[in-house]
Design an enzyme around this catalytic site. Sequence first.
Site, PDB file in Angstrom:
ATOM      1  N   ASP A   1       0.831  -1.191   0.000  1.00 23.62           N
ATOM      2  CA  ASP A   1       0.000   0.000   0.000  1.00 23.62           C
ATOM      3  C   ASP A   1       0.874   1.252   0.000  1.00 23.62           C
ATOM      4  O   ASP A   1       2.103   1.169  -0.088  1.00 23.62           O
ATOM      5  CB  ASP A   1      -1.029  -0.026   1.135  1.00 23.62           C
TER       6      ASP A   1
ATOM      7  N   LYS B   1      -3.193   4.733  -3.095  1.00 20.17           N
ATOM      8  CA  LYS B   1      -3.947   5.872  -3.608  1.00 20.17           C
ATOM      9  C   LYS B   1      -3.039   6.670  -4.550  1.00 20.17           C
ATOM     10  O   LYS B   1      -1.903   6.944  -4.246  1.00 20.17           O
ATOM     11  CB  LYS B   1      -4.343   6.765  -2.435  1.00 20.17           C
TER      12      LYS B   1
ATOM     13  N   GLY C   1       1.988  -0.672   5.920  1.00 15.98           N
ATOM     14  CA  GLY C   1       2.697   0.234   6.819  1.00 15.98           C
ATOM     15  C   GLY C   1       2.415  -0.127   8.275  1.00 15.98           C
ATOM     16  O   GLY C   1       1.321  -0.583   8.611  1.00 15.98           O
TER      17      GLY C   1
ATOM     18  N   ALA D   1       2.796   2.867  14.187  1.00 18.24           N
ATOM     19  CA  ALA D   1       3.182   4.290  14.238  1.00 18.24           C
ATOM     20  C   ALA D   1       3.265   4.804  15.670  1.00 18.24           C
ATOM     21  O   ALA D   1       4.157   5.602  15.991  1.00 18.24           O
ATOM     22  CB  ALA D   1       2.184   5.116  13.432  1.00 18.24           C
TER      23      ALA D   1
ATOM     24  N   MET E   1      -4.666   8.894  11.907  1.00 21.28           N
ATOM     25  CA  MET E   1      -5.513   9.475  10.840  1.00 21.28           C
ATOM     26  C   MET E   1      -6.347  10.647  11.339  1.00 21.28           C
ATOM     27  O   MET E   1      -7.505  10.789  10.953  1.00 21.28           O
ATOM     28  CB  MET E   1      -6.455   8.382  10.261  1.00 21.28           C
TER      29      MET E   1
END
Length: 261
Positions: A46, A68, A99, A130, A180
């Site tokens: 991705d 994307k 990720g 993350a 996000m």
Amino acid sequence: MAHSGTTQPSARIGRVFLVGAGPGDPDLLTLRAARLLTEARLIVHDGLVEPAILAMAHSRARLVSVAKRRAHHTMPQEDICALLVREALAGNDVVRLKGGDPLVFGRGGEEAEACRAAGVPVEIVPGISAANAAGAAAQIALTHRDHASVVSFVAGQCKGLSDQNWSGLAGVGRTLVIYMGVKTAPQIAEKLMADGLAPDMAVAVIENAARPEMRVLRGVLAGLPALVEGHKVRSPALIVIGEVTRERDATLAAIAVKAEQ
Ligand code: SAH
């Protein structure tokens, strides 16, 4: 010749490996992820996977991006699942590189389900998420005996942010890590203050954690929208809310862009 089910060799089914690629630094891959990556003949990845990590792939590996692109949308999740299953049923081992950790906001659960439903063996290789990467790189302890004994990971951009019940996840003694959340930072700050959080609760925004271009911005909850906008924070970034983000030590400024409050 008589037909016998026992002597008929069955067509080989490939395996799917859902592999966490960590935050972007190749040094933060697990050894298992690195080995699978260098040996794979088919890698489906991705957009969060760094070029430096993809560069480790075998020269004959087929790399398929489901990322994307400016004008297009990410490949729909059903199509990604179908692609993994199709390749495996055709006999190909597939490394599905994601990720961070595949099971933290990575939809790895859905891909594993699709594989299992199709009878495709699936193995999941964890990655450094993350939150863990950002904590280490910015030297923010997600838990700390003096400041936080609870840590929660939430998605700041998901179906009905306002319907999410975060009460009790942030506040004194707690750390809230928001994935996000860049675009929705104003609604997040508003929501948390409406839930009773102090406007001067310490916050940090970590953009590009564990990458050379990392930025660490610190401020307070009421100033979060201005912090994100003023510094033009871009995805990927995490928002961390809680006392653990307060800058107690002047030397931390060396790894941070300190926010004017
Ligand atoms: N599975 C991933 C998360 C995917 S959701 C993981 O475990 O890390 C994508 C979000 O992750 C981004 O919007 C951002 O909030 C966060 N993220 C991923 N990589 C990041 C990085 N290097 N620095 C800061 N945030 C990151």
